[in-house]
Design a protein around this motif. Structure first.
Motif, PDB file in Angstrom:
ATOM      1  N   TYR A   1     -63.010  31.628 -23.098  1.00  0.00           N
ATOM      2  CA  TYR A   1     -63.272  30.028 -23.319  1.00  0.00           C
ATOM      3  C   TYR A   1     -62.450  29.280 -22.370  1.00  0.00           C
ATOM      4  N   ALA A   2     -63.142  28.386 -21.599  1.00  0.00           N
ATOM      5  CA  ALA A   2     -62.390  27.534 -20.740  1.00  0.00           C
ATOM      6  C   ALA A   2     -61.398  26.634 -20.967  1.00  0.00           C
ATOM      7  N   ASN A   3     -61.712  26.043 -22.130  1.00  0.00           N
ATOM      8  CA  ASN A   3     -60.992  24.928 -22.804  1.00  0.00           C
ATOM      9  C   ASN A   3     -59.642  25.369 -23.338  1.00  0.00           C
ATOM     10  N   MET A   4     -59.705  26.905 -23.814  1.00  0.00           N
ATOM     11  CA  MET A   4     -58.421  27.388 -24.359  1.00  0.00           C
ATOM     12  C   MET A   4     -57.270  27.764 -23.059  1.00  0.00           C
ATOM     13  N   TRP A   5     -58.023  28.085 -21.971  1.00  0.00           N
ATOM     14  CA  TRP A   5     -57.073  28.321 -20.764  1.00  0.00           C
ATOM     15  C   TRP A   5     -56.635  26.902 -20.230  1.00  0.00           C
ATOM     16  N   LEU A   6     -57.304  25.848 -20.190  1.00  0.00           N
ATOM     17  CA  LEU A   6     -56.914  24.462 -19.821  1.00  0.00           C
ATOM     18  C   LEU A   6     -55.979  24.075 -20.668  1.00  0.00           C
ATOM     19  N   GLU A   7     -56.143  24.290 -22.192  1.00  0.00           N
ATOM     20  CA  GLU A   7     -55.030  23.788 -22.942  1.00  0.00           C
ATOM     21  C   GLU A   7     -53.582  24.724 -22.627  1.00  0.00           C
ATOM     22  N   TYR A   8     -53.842  25.860 -22.337  1.00  0.00           N
ATOM     23  CA  TYR A   8     -52.498  26.601 -22.041  1.00  0.00           C
ATOM     24  C   TYR A   8     -51.965  25.959 -20.613  1.00  0.00           C
ATOM     25  N   TYR A   9     -53.016  25.953 -19.863  1.00  0.00           N
ATOM     26  CA  TYR A   9     -52.409  25.131 -18.661  1.00  0.00           C
ATOM     27  C   TYR A   9     -51.656  23.806 -18.450  1.00  0.00           C
ATOM     28  N   ASN A  10     -52.265  22.983 -19.611  1.00  0.00           N
ATOM     29  CA  ASN A  10     -51.396  21.616 -19.802  1.00  0.00           C
ATOM     30  C   ASN A  10     -50.210  22.001 -20.340  1.00  0.00           C
ATOM     31  N   LEU A  11     -50.092  22.802 -21.200  1.00  0.00           N
ATOM     32  CA  LEU A  11     -48.555  23.008 -21.811  1.00  0.00           C
ATOM     33  C   LEU A  11     -47.798  23.553 -20.703  1.00  0.00           C
ATOM     34  N   GLU A  12     -48.220  24.637 -19.826  1.00  0.00           N
ATOM     35  CA  GLU A  12     -47.221  24.636 -18.923  1.00  0.00           C
ATOM     36  C   GLU A  12     -46.975  23.673 -17.954  1.00  0.00           C
ATOM     37  N   ARG A  13     -48.027  22.786 -17.557  1.00  0.00           N
ATOM     38  CA  ARG A  13     -47.865  21.784 -16.737  1.00  0.00           C
ATOM     39  C   ARG A  13     -46.739  20.784 -17.202  1.00  0.00           C
TER      40      ARG A  13
END
Length: 903
Positions: A421-433
């Motif tokens: 799921y793309a939204n899960m990866w983007l949530e993780y990316y925002n956390l790292e960001r």
């Protein structure tokens, strides 16, 4: 000897053992508790009866009847003052369960019996005051408490001012029969009723007149009276008197204690309006005891405890009770765990490790609980998106600055099936960001491009935009190469999936055609003709096949005019139709309005289209479907209906080859702005059917475009009702359903002709109301019909292929080796008796049957009468071929035809 009036002791004992055993298996069996208490009371075992009542009261709130029986039994056993104190404690427990005027009246009367003790009179007055606060505003039963209080004071010869005060207080409260109380006060007061008291009495009387319609509705209605109480509550909440709002809520809950929505509404009112700690927490506690399966009540209870400063141990105990309450779905356990974790996070001082360790332990325990206990019960954890783990990771990153733990949690989230799921990866990316570094952001996005399957284009764009801002040239090249490889692979997969879908659809269509062909062949074999040899009946049926307005070839040839070339041509046409063409298909039942459409077509032929295909624009056109097949003048009807949206350039209704309206059309406008206005008319009823208005899309360019999408997942706020009488209307169904909650929409299911199917969907405001409706309505009777009610869970829809079109008349005829009755059908003589001539006397065969006569025909040319008989013969043969599928030897008939005619 008369039989004993008491029940058989052995039977009672056996039932008692059964109830005890059932409770040992399931301690929450309410009815079993009630039965055991009744049996023990019959036996007179007071000690065991007291223990049974005590155990039940710990699990459930007791009804007014059970409490009164218990209190009366304990009062009879009272011997000394210490026993009286135990009865007082029991009364205090009883008045907390429900607001019952009868229990309060019993309480004050019992306290009057102990007024001789030290401080007894003050205790009686205190209980009376509490009773007035609790039930003194009860419009129909509150007057009994006031009168008992006054009689008590009069009995004590109390000061007149105290009695005056009680009269004045009562007359200020709207109660039934308050006119009698005013007359009594007028007679009792020597100086007359003061003006201020009269003024308050009149105001209370006005309030009584406003409430009388609601009280009368409660009086004439039958339990549970939920709709009447809801209307009464709404009225009192508009009036704004908190005490009166509370009393009507309590009255409603006394009769509807198992309705979660009513408890939610009551506790929400107390939380936001009164905000009195003891009152609020008592209401929340009673709510979860009555409806323990409702997660929302437990969640509100935990928030109320925290809001009013309850100690940590109390909150923890309530949460543990919630886990054992037995919720109806796995998602409820996820939400109650979230509420507890939110509470624990709010009490953590991140400078100290004690509360933080407790929070981390709670997070770990919640994951284990969902993985083991919940999944074992529901076959799923309820937290498919791992919301609890996401919250834990964010807390570690934000408050604890522990990105290593946050990344470990996200790795665990992705391994649980969320990596696609793309939204899960983007949530993780925002956390790292937000809390990490660029290296881990790039690593997360590269993994996202590799694993995402739902929205890969979006993830690729995020990676490229990140490299535009953060990366070097090498990073950019690597990102471009990775995204191109991913997108090419995705496009290949989509093409392959599309081809597989098309191939599967073609296979299904072929299978459907084979099935339809087999069904048609079986249907033809099952049809039998009652009187195959009756020539008159055969001619009548053949006449019906050709139609009422079309003349039979046999009728045309049997006329008295001289047969010339025209007659020969018609005869040869009939013969050609017999041997070279397929018989006309059986005429199907005409849909309603078919003859009307046919007449309209014959009287006024359709006008040619005034717009060419090149001039049509899909963006200026809408597609209208689900229209009645018998719609009169669909073109004019649609033009009138859509003229308010804009200038209608053309309406193109679609008809079959026979001129029957198919139920859909295209509406072309001059301006594309009219399309948006036309789409607003979607679901508007036309002759009792909702029409569907959708954009006009070329399916060749957009094969995956779908306008109507039906929900196939469970709709918890909607119920499905079956078994309804066909005469049931929306108004009748709404009156039935609104008793259990707020009805938003009702849809009666109909067939294409608009006739009801006995099915309906009813949408409520929330899922709790829908669940209540299922519990109350399933299996009930409506107009002598037993209806079934369930939560809406539509099945997946599969498009059915259209049946294969019927073969045309000129197609090849199916060959069948036998008729409907076997070989005997082909062995009968089909030559009319008038053409036979006896060449010898009848001879008797050896087996005793008469041999068939030999036919001889005179040579030479035939007369018109003989020629007409031959034509009648071949018409009759054509009918037999069509109805019975007999395999004829065509060459023999052709030879016989030329022999008889001399040609």
């Amino acid at each position: 000897m008369k039989p004993s009036s008491h029940p058989n002791i052995l039977v009672v004992k056996r039932l008692e053992i059964i109830c005890t055993y059932e409770l040992s298996i399931n301690a929450f069996d309410y009815n079993c508790h009630v039965d055991l208490i009744k049996l023990l009371r019959q036996e007179g075992k007071l000690h065991r009866l007291r223990k049974a009542r005590q155990k039940m009261s710990e699990l459930f709130p007791l009804t007014e009847e059970i409490w009164l029986d218990w209190l009366k039994d304990e009062i009879r056993l009272t011997e000394d003052e210490s026993d009286r104190e135990k009865v007082y404690e029991l009364f205090e427990r009883a008045v907390k369960d429900y607001m019952c005027p009868e229990i309060w009246l019993e309480y004050v009367q019992y306290s009057i019996g102990g007024m001789g003790a030290q401080g007894g009179i003050e205790r009686v007055r205190s209980i009376f005051e509490r009773a007035l606060t609790a039930v003194g505003l009860h419009m129909t039963k509150g007057a009994s408490i006031w009168e008992a209080y006054r009689e008590f004071e009069i009995l004590l010869n109390a000061q007149l001012e105290r009695i005056h005060t009680l009269f004045r207080r009562q007359l200020a409260v709207p109660l039934m029969d308050m006119e009698g109380t005013y007359a009594e006060y007028s007679d009792w007061a020597d100086d007359g009723v003061p003006e201020t008291v009269t003024h308050q009495y009149r105001r209370a009387l006005q309030q009584l007149e406003k409430c009388k319609p609601f009280e009368e509705a409660l009086l004439v209605s039958e339990p549970p009276k939920l709709a009447e109480y809801q209307a009464y509550i709404d009225f009192e909440m508009k009036e704004g008197d908190p005490a009166r709002v509370q009393i009507i809520f309590e009255r409603a809950l006394a009769e509807n204690c198992l309705v979660p929505d009513l408890w939610i509404k009551y506790t929400m009112y107390l939380d936001r309006q009164l905000k009195i700690k003891d009152l609020v927490l008592s209401a929340h506690e009673r709510a979860v005891r009555n409806c323990p399966w409702t997660m929302g009540l437990w969640k509100s209870y935990l928030l109320a405890l925290e809001r009013h400063g309850a100690d940590h141990q109390t909150v923890t105990d309530v949460f543990e009770k919630a886990l054992n309450a037995g919720f109806i779905q796995a998602a409820d356990y996820v939400e109650i765990w979230q509420s507890n974790l939110d509470y624990l996070r709010r009490r953590v001082d991140f400078k100290w490790s004690r509360e933080l360790d407790e929070l981390r332990a709670a997070f770990a325990r919640s994951l284990d609980y969902l993985k083991e206990d919940v999944k074992e019960r529901f076959s799923e954890s309820g937290d498919l998106s791992c919301i609890i783990m996401q919250i834990w990771a964010r807390i570690e990153a934000l408050h604890c600055k522990n990105m290593q733990k946050a990344r470990e949690l996200w790795d665990s989230i992705m391994t649980k099936g969320n990596a696609k799921y793309a939204n899960m990866w983007l949530e993780y990316y925002n956390l790292e960001r937000s809390y990490g570094d660029a290296v881990h952001c790039r690593k997360a996005l590269h993994r996202a491009v590799q694993c995402t399957s739902d929205y890969p284009e979006h993830v690729c764009d995020v990676l490229l935009n990140f490299e535009r801002v953060e990366g070097s040239l090498e990073d950019w090249d690597a990102a471009v190469q990775k995204t191109e490889t991913k997108l090419n692979r995705v496009n290949e997969q989509r093409v392959a999936e599309k081809e597989a879908v098309l191939a599967r659809q073609e296979e299904e269509k072929a299978e459907h055609r084979r099935k339809a062909k087999a069904d048609k062949k079986a249907q033809k074999k099952s049809q039998k003709t009652d009187r195959a040899g009756d020539k008159r009946k055969a001619e009548d049926e053949y006449e019906e096949e050709w139609g009422e307005d079309e003349e039979l070839p046999s009728k045309r040839l049997r006329g008295e005019e001289d047969f010339g070339s025209t007659a020969k041509e018609e005869h040869m046409e009939t013969e050609s139709g017999l041997f070279s063409r397929r018989a006309p298909p059986p005429r199907k039942t005409e849909p309603p309005g078919f003859r009307k459409n046919q007449q309209g077509l014959s009287e006024a032929p359709r006008q040619p289209q005034d717009i060419s295909k090149e001039q049509r624009k899909d963006e200026e056109c809408v597609f209208v479907s689900n229209l009645p097949f018998n719609l009169e003048d669909p073109e004019g009807k649609m033009r009138t209906l859509f003229q308010g949206c804009g200038t209608v350039q053309q309406v193109r209704p679609i008809f079959t080859a026979k001129g029957v309206f198919k139920g859909y059309c295209y509406v072309q406008f001059e301006d594309r702005l009219a399309v948006s206005e036309a789409l607003k008319l979607d679901r508007q009823e036309v002759d009792g059917r909702p029409m569907f208005v959708s954009p006009c899309v070329d399916k060749n360019k957009n094969p995956d475009f779908k306008v109507f999408k039906y929900k196939t997942a469970m709709e918890k706020h909607k119920i499905f009702i079956s078994g309804l009488p066909y005469s049931c209307t929306k108004e009748t169904l709404e009156d039935l359903c609104k008793q259990h909650g707020t009805v938003k929409t009702i849809r009666l299911v109909t067939n294409r002709s608009g006739k009801p199917k006995g099915l309906a969907y009813v949408e409520y405001e929330n899922e709790a109301q829908a669940s209540q409706a299922v519990l109350k309505m399933d299996g009930t009777m409506l107009e002598n019909f037993t209806i079934s009610v369930a939560i809406s869970n539509p099945p997946s829809r599969k498009m059915e292929d259209k049946a294969a079109p019927s073969r045309i008349l000129g197609a090849a005829m199916l060959r069948q080796p036998q008729g409907a009755r076997g070989k005997g059908r082909t062995q009968i003589s089909l030559l009319p008796r008038s053409l036979y001539r006896q060449s010898a006397p009848d001879a008797k065969a050896e087996n005793g049957t008469v041999s068939a006569p030999h036919a001889t025909v005179t040579d030479g040319s035939l007369s018109n009468e003989d020629f007409a008989k031959i034509c009648e013969l071949y018409c009759f043969l054509y009918f037999l071929v069509k109805t019975n599928g007999i395999l004829w030897q065509i060459s023999d008939f052709v030879s016989e035809y030329f022999f008889l005619t001399g040609r």
